[in-house]
Design an enzyme around this catalytic site. Sequence first.
Site, short mmCIF file in Angstrom:
data_model
loop_
_atom_site.label_atom_id
_atom_site.label_comp_id
_atom_site.label_asym_id
_atom_site.label_seq_id
_atom_site.Cartn_x
_atom_site.Cartn_y
_atom_site.Cartn_z
N HIS A 308 -10.83 -6.77 -17.73
CA HIS A 308 -12.34 -7.40 -17.30
C HIS A 308 -12.47 -6.67 -16.58
O HIS A 308 -12.21 -5.20 -15.78
CB HIS A 308 -11.57 -8.15 -15.76
CG HIS A 308 -12.84 -8.77 -15.06
ND1 HIS A 308 -14.05 -8.29 -14.16
CD2 HIS A 308 -13.20 -10.13 -14.75
CE1 HIS A 308 -14.40 -9.56 -13.78
NE2 HIS A 308 -14.40 -10.49 -14.77
N ASP A 366 -10.16 -16.49 -17.62
CA ASP A 366 -10.02 -17.73 -18.67
C ASP A 366 -8.85 -18.14 -19.44
O ASP A 366 -8.84 -18.65 -20.15
CB ASP A 366 -11.17 -17.48 -19.84
CG ASP A 366 -12.41 -16.83 -18.49
OD1 ASP A 366 -13.05 -16.00 -19.34
OD2 ASP A 366 -13.06 -18.17 -18.41
C1 SDX Z 1 -15.42 -13.13 -17.44
O1 SDX Z 1 -18.39 -10.28 -15.31
C2 SDX Z 1 -17.61 -10.64 -15.60
O2 SDX Z 1 -17.44 -11.05 -13.40
C3 SDX Z 1 -16.99 -12.48 -16.01
C4 SDX Z 1 -16.32 -12.83 -15.63
C5 SDX Z 1 -17.29 -14.33 -14.58
O3 SDX Z 1 -17.04 -15.05 -13.41
O4 SDX Z 1 -18.71 -13.92 -14.58
O5 SDX Z 1 -15.13 -12.65 -14.05
C6 SDX Z 1 -15.76 -14.16 -16.72
O6 SDX Z 1 -15.86 -12.86 -18.59
C7 SDX Z 1 -13.97 -13.01 -17.56
C8 SDX Z 1 -13.99 -11.79 -19.38
C9 SDX Z 1 -13.53 -12.94 -20.28
N1 SDX Z 1 -13.01 -12.53 -21.35
C10 SDX Z 1 -12.25 -12.31 -22.15
O7 SDX Z 1 -11.03 -12.16 -21.64
C11 SDX Z 1 -12.12 -11.51 -23.13
C12 SDX Z 1 -11.31 -10.42 -23.67
N2 SDX Z 1 -11.51 -8.93 -22.65
C13 SDX Z 1 -12.09 -8.63 -23.31
O8 SDX Z 1 -13.14 -8.44 -24.35
C14 SDX Z 1 -12.47 -7.83 -22.42
O9 SDX Z 1 -11.66 -7.05 -21.11
C15 SDX Z 1 -13.79 -7.10 -20.91
C16 SDX Z 1 -15.11 -7.27 -21.92
C17 SDX Z 1 -13.39 -8.63 -20.09
C18 SDX Z 1 -13.81 -6.11 -20.68
O10 SDX Z 1 -14.68 -5.28 -20.99
P1 SDX Z 1 -15.12 -4.26 -20.58
O11 SDX Z 1 -15.44 -3.97 -19.35
O12 SDX Z 1 -16.32 -3.78 -21.06
O13 SDX Z 1 -13.75 -2.95 -21.19
P2 SDX Z 1 -13.85 -2.14 -22.54
O14 SDX Z 1 -13.38 -3.39 -23.56
O15 SDX Z 1 -14.39 -0.95 -22.95
O16 SDX Z 1 -11.90 -2.11 -22.41
C19 SDX Z 1 -11.63 -0.85 -21.92
C20 SDX Z 1 -10.29 -0.67 -22.51
C21 SDX Z 1 -10.24 -0.58 -24.29
O17 SDX Z 1 -9.62 0.04 -24.93
P3 SDX Z 1 -9.89 2.05 -25.65
O18 SDX Z 1 -11.27 1.70 -26.28
O19 SDX Z 1 -10.09 2.36 -23.94
O20 SDX Z 1 -8.77 2.60 -26.04
O21 SDX Z 1 -9.24 -1.72 -23.28
C22 SDX Z 1 -9.48 -2.24 -24.66
C23 SDX Z 1 -10.61 -2.07 -25.04
O22 SDX Z 1 -10.09 -2.52 -26.40
N3 SDX Z 1 -9.24 -3.24 -24.53
C24 SDX Z 1 -8.49 -4.84 -24.76
C25 SDX Z 1 -8.68 -6.36 -23.97
N4 SDX Z 1 -9.59 -5.79 -23.29
C26 SDX Z 1 -10.10 -4.41 -22.73
N5 SDX Z 1 -7.69 -4.90 -25.45
C27 SDX Z 1 -7.05 -6.13 -25.95
N6 SDX Z 1 -6.68 -6.33 -25.55
C28 SDX Z 1 -8.29 -7.02 -24.61
N7 SDX Z 1 -8.51 -8.12 -23.96
#
Ligand code: SDX
Length: 432
Positions: A308, A366
Site C-alpha cells: 500500500h 483488497d
Molecule cells: C487500494 O491509495 C489508497 O488508499 C488505495 C486504497 C483505497 O482504499 O483507495 O487503499 C485501495 O488500491 C489498495 C491497493 C490495491 N492494490 C494491490 O493490492 C496491487 C498490489 N500492490 C502494489 O501494486 C503496490 O503495493 C501498490 C500499488 C498498492 C502501492 O504501490 P507504490 O506505493 O507505488 O509502491 P511501489 O510499487 O513503489 O512498491 C515499493 C516496493 C517496490 O520494490 P522496489 O522497486 O522498491 O525494490 O515494493 C514492491 C515494489 O516492487 N512491491 C511489491 C508489491 N507491492 C509493492 N512486490 C510484490 N508484490 C506487491 N504486491
Amino acid sequence: MTIKRYELKNLQTNDILTLDAHEGSIGPDVIDISGLYAKEGAFTFDPGFVATASCESKITFIDGEKGVLMYRGYPVGQLAEHSNFLEVAALLLYGELPTRSQLDAFTHSIMHHTMINETLLRFFNGFHYDAHPMAMVSGVVGSMSAFYHDSTDISNPEHREIFAHRIIAKIPTVAAAAYKHSIGQPFIYPRNDLDYCGNLLNMFFAVPCDDYEIDPIAAEALDLLFILHADHEQNCSTSTVRLAGSSGANPYAAIAAGVSALWGPAHGGANEAVLRMLETIGTTADIPRFIKKAKDKDDPFRLMGFGHRVYKNYDPRATIIRKMCHKVLERIGDNDNPLFELALKLEEMALNDDYFVEKKLYPNVDFYSGIIYEALGIPKSMFTVMFAIARTVGWVAHWQEMIADPGGRIGRPRQLYTGPTERDYVAVDQRV
Ligand code: SDX
C-alpha cells in the site's frame, strides 16, 4: 492552521528561501511551495505524489505507520462495529454523526431515489453481454450527466445535495443493471421497503419467477464492506474525482472519472485480481513459487492484495474483513473454503518472508474482500463495482468539499521536461 517555517538553501548562490509550513490537527506538516516557482523559477518533483499534499481536507485521516483510519475523527473499527453504511455516508457527507431524525430523513431520501430513468436502462442493451461491468458502470454514470445537466448548478448548495443523494441512491441500481445484463437476466427494480444492502442483494439475485429471501448475514457483510470501502483520503480515484471536478465539469462526469480510475488492478481492481491470483496459485504447495515470482524484479507478477502506498503496517480494514470472512464462510457452511485457506497460508508465508517484511508489504483492503463477495455469489467481474458503490460516498464527500472551497482552483500540475529542444520542421521528402 498554525504557521511553521522551513528554509531552502540554493547551494550554488547561497540564497535562502523561507517557506511557510502548515500544521494539521493531526498528521505531518505540509510545506507550502505554491510560491516556489514565482520566487525560484523551479518546480518540485514528486512522481506518483508520494509526498505531496494536494489539498486541505477534514474528511478522512490515515496514519500509515500506525495502521490508523478515521472518518471525520471516528476510528473505522468503531464505525464497523457500531454503525451502518448509510449512517457512515451521512457522517462523511455532513461531518457529524446524524441524530436519529437526521438519519431517518437521510435514509428515507436515499431509499426513495433509487430508480434510474427508464431511458438510462436502455443504455445497457448497447453493451455486449460480456462487457466488463466496470465499463458499463463508468459509461452509464457518465451518461447521467446527460439526464441531470439542468439541475446541477454546482454553485448552488441545494443542487449539490440533490446530486449527492441521487448518485449514492442510484449507483447500486446501475451496478445491479450491469450485473443482470451480464448474465442475461431481466432487471429487477429497486424496492423502497428494503434497506440499502438488502435492496442491492434483491436487485442482484431476485428473479421475476421466484421468491428471493435476503440473507441477513449477506446484508450485514455487504454493509460492513461498504463502511470499510467508503473513503480513504486522497487515493487515486478520489484525486481523479477532485481533479475532474476542479474544472467545473458536471459532477456525474467527475464520478465517472473516479470509477474509471478505480478500475485499475493497482487500485480498486485489485480485489478481482486477488481472486484470479489465488486461483492461479491453486494450492499451498505452489505458494513459494509465486512468492519467488513476486520478489523477482524481472517478473511483472506482484502479490495482489499486498502492499500500500500509505499503510506500512497492517491495513486496519484487512484485519476487520478477515474476521468477517470467517463469519460469512461459517454461515454458508463453507468453513474450509479452499481459497480462504490458501489466502490465510499465503498471508502467513509472505509475512514471514524478509522481502515483504523489509518492504512493509502487508495485506490491504483488497486481499480478503473478494473471498466474501465470491461466498455471497457475486462474480469476480463485479468485485470492483462493489468497491465503486461504497467509494461513491467518499468521492461525493471530497467533491463537495472541493467545490465548496472558496479558494478552490482548477488542478493543473507542471512537469520536468526532458524532450527535444527547439528544432525546425523538415519537409517529408527531406527526411531520412
Ligand atoms: C487500494 O491509495 C489508497 O488508499 C488505495 C486504497 C483505497 O482504499 O483507495 O487503499 C485501495 O488500491 C489498495 C491497493 C490495491 N492494490 C494491490 O493490492 C496491487 C498490489 N500492490 C502494489 O501494486 C503496490 O503495493 C501498490 C500499488 C498498492 C502501492 O504501490 P507504490 O506505493 O507505488 O509502491 P511501489 O510499487 O513503489 O512498491 C515499493 C516496493 C517496490 O520494490 P522496489 O522497486 O522498491 O525494490 O515494493 C514492491 C515494489 O516492487 N512491491 C511489491 C508489491 N507491492 C509493492 N512486490 C510484490 N508484490 C506487491 N504486491
